[in-house]
Design a protein around this motif. Sequence first.
Motif, mmCIF file in Angstrom:
data_model
loop_
_atom_site.group_PDB
_atom_site.id
_atom_site.type_symbol
_atom_site.label_atom_id
_atom_site.label_comp_id
_atom_site.label_asym_id
_atom_site.label_seq_id
_atom_site.Cartn_x
_atom_site.Cartn_y
_atom_site.Cartn_z
ATOM 1 N N UNK A 66 0.861 -1.181 0.000
ATOM 2 C CA UNK A 66 0.000 0.000 0.000
ATOM 3 C C UNK A 66 0.898 1.231 0.000
ATOM 4 N N UNK A 67 1.622 1.389 -1.104
ATOM 5 C CA UNK A 67 2.547 2.497 -1.311
ATOM 6 C C UNK A 67 2.230 3.135 -2.655
ATOM 7 N N UNK A 68 2.610 4.404 -2.804
ATOM 8 C CA UNK A 68 2.309 5.136 -4.031
ATOM 9 C C UNK A 68 3.292 4.824 -5.148
ATOM 10 N N UNK A 69 4.582 4.792 -4.844
ATOM 11 C CA UNK A 69 5.599 4.706 -5.896
ATOM 12 C C UNK A 69 6.446 3.448 -5.789
ATOM 13 N N UNK A 70 7.028 3.071 -6.905
ATOM 14 C CA UNK A 70 8.069 2.058 -6.904
ATOM 15 C C UNK A 70 9.356 2.725 -6.431
ATOM 16 N N UNK A 71 10.074 2.057 -5.563
ATOM 17 C CA UNK A 71 11.296 2.670 -5.058
ATOM 18 C C UNK A 71 11.844 1.928 -3.857
ATOM 19 N N UNK A 72 12.423 2.666 -2.931
ATOM 20 C CA UNK A 72 13.149 2.085 -1.805
ATOM 21 C C UNK A 72 12.332 1.061 -1.028
ATOM 22 N N UNK A 73 11.112 1.416 -0.661
ATOM 23 C CA UNK A 73 10.323 0.505 0.160
ATOM 24 C C UNK A 73 9.862 -0.723 -0.614
ATOM 25 N N UNK A 74 9.393 -0.519 -1.838
ATOM 26 C CA UNK A 74 8.861 -1.658 -2.589
ATOM 27 C C UNK A 74 9.954 -2.532 -3.184
ATOM 28 N N UNK A 75 11.113 -1.943 -3.469
ATOM 29 C CA UNK A 75 12.173 -2.702 -4.112
ATOM 30 C C UNK A 75 13.216 -3.247 -3.139
ATOM 31 N N UNK A 76 13.301 -2.640 -1.936
ATOM 32 C CA UNK A 76 14.321 -3.086 -0.990
ATOM 33 C C UNK A 76 13.748 -3.518 0.356
ATOM 34 N N UNK A 77 13.025 -2.610 1.013
ATOM 35 C CA UNK A 77 12.592 -2.878 2.389
ATOM 36 C C UNK A 77 11.620 -4.053 2.483
ATOM 37 N N UNK A 78 10.545 -4.021 1.715
ATOM 38 C CA UNK A 78 9.533 -5.076 1.828
ATOM 39 C C UNK A 78 10.099 -6.448 1.451
ATOM 40 N N UNK A 79 10.782 -6.589 0.304
ATOM 41 C CA UNK A 79 11.343 -7.917 -0.003
ATOM 42 C C UNK A 79 12.318 -8.411 1.060
ATOM 43 N N UNK A 80 13.114 -7.505 1.621
ATOM 44 C CA UNK A 80 14.074 -7.905 2.653
ATOM 45 C C UNK A 80 13.370 -8.359 3.927
ATOM 46 N N UNK A 81 12.410 -7.547 4.384
ATOM 47 C CA UNK A 81 11.746 -7.848 5.652
ATOM 48 C C UNK A 81 10.844 -9.075 5.557
ATOM 49 N N UNK A 82 10.295 -9.343 4.379
ATOM 50 C CA UNK A 82 9.469 -10.541 4.192
ATOM 51 C C UNK A 82 10.318 -11.742 3.772
ATOM 52 N N UNK A 83 11.626 -11.525 3.697
ATOM 53 C CA UNK A 83 12.614 -12.565 3.402
ATOM 54 C C UNK A 83 12.367 -13.231 2.046
ATOM 55 N N UNK A 84 12.155 -12.395 1.061
ATOM 56 C CA UNK A 84 11.988 -12.877 -0.312
ATOM 57 C C UNK A 84 13.363 -12.844 -0.974
ATOM 58 N N UNK A 85 14.183 -13.788 -0.600
ATOM 59 C CA UNK A 85 15.595 -13.746 -0.973
ATOM 60 C C UNK A 85 15.830 -13.874 -2.476
ATOM 61 N N UNK A 86 14.890 -14.443 -3.207
ATOM 62 C CA UNK A 86 15.047 -14.581 -4.660
ATOM 63 C C UNK A 86 14.773 -13.269 -5.392
ATOM 64 N N UNK A 87 14.266 -12.299 -4.676
ATOM 65 C CA UNK A 87 13.788 -11.057 -5.300
ATOM 66 C C UNK A 87 14.897 -10.282 -5.997
ATOM 67 N N UNK A 88 14.535 -9.742 -7.144
ATOM 68 C CA UNK A 88 15.371 -8.791 -7.865
ATOM 69 C C UNK A 88 14.419 -7.812 -8.540
ATOM 70 N N UNK A 89 14.652 -6.495 -8.403
ATOM 71 C CA UNK A 89 13.747 -5.517 -9.024
ATOM 72 C C UNK A 89 13.514 -5.742 -10.506
ATOM 73 N N UNK A 90 14.476 -6.380 -11.177
ATOM 74 C CA UNK A 90 14.322 -6.646 -12.606
ATOM 75 C C UNK A 90 13.146 -7.579 -12.884
ATOM 76 N N UNK A 91 12.709 -8.307 -11.871
ATOM 77 C CA UNK A 91 11.578 -9.231 -12.058
ATOM 78 C C UNK A 91 10.303 -8.482 -12.425
ATOM 79 N N UNK A 92 10.209 -7.224 -12.018
ATOM 80 C CA UNK A 92 9.034 -6.429 -12.343
ATOM 81 C C UNK A 92 9.103 -5.848 -13.751
#
Length: 293
Positions: A66-92
């Motif tokens: 529930x964020x407005x923009x793509x950026x720090x929170x959606x690309x770094x904080x949320x994946x890290x805190x939810x432990x989505x270790x496979x995540x890479x912003x390029x996936x989007x």
Amino acid sequence: MEEALVIAAHGSHLNAESSTPTFSHADTIRVTGAFDEVREAFWKEEPSFREGLRTVDAEEVYLVPLFISEGYFTEQVIPREFRLDEWDPEMWDSDGTSATHATLTADDTGQTVHYCGPVGTHDSMSDVIVQRAKSVTDDPDVGEGFGLAVVGHGTERNENSAKAIEYHAQRIGEMDRFDEVQALFMDEDPEVDDVTDYFESEDVVVVPLFIADGYHTQEDIPEDMGLTDDYRTGWDTPETVDGHDIWYAGAVGTEPLMADVVLERAADAGADVSGAIEQVREETGNGNPATGD
């Protein structure tokens, strides 16, 4: 297989109202029965991002920021805190406004997580902005004779912050509903302080693209636009400024139709929620997308 929806929001230690829209939209979705579980998780409140997946039993989870923009929170904080270790912003595969979803496995719980793009860049957010204009003017046909200002924070630190605002301003402008549509910002040009300089229309609806009402939407913007000298004394709706009637709508994220955008994000990731989307639109909007999609 049971499915859960987790809505990830910022929250605040300082503003008790910051989480209110999140809980409200979660309740709206919960009533539809679209998911076996609907949960909220926050960066600055409880339950925290790190505990977000542990609050649900379902093996398959749709995670919607529930964020407005793509950026720090959606690309770094949320994946890290939810432990989505496979995540890479390029996936989007996104240019800053076109994130869709990525399917990942949570490292510690083993749950399948469909990580969705933020609500703020989804096309249906344009509908919510229009609905916000309808709500503040109490006019379902609002548009002709009106200007519309879509307002964002704007920052040189994250170019995507402005992209979301400009994207929706352009989409709504192409609808030919309002006489004028303009993207304005708090911290970059064109600035919301000078709102009346950008419109010829006598009536202007101002919709801030923020998730919750807080310091910026309830103090900064009203004073910057000249609605009031002191936010504590309030202002009229509309308030006359430089010969224009300013209809200030407050944060777009507080609009009940916002629940539809959360569901749309989950639908794009594969959730079978078409019935819930229809129900939410009927109950919180006018049943028809403003953009004609």
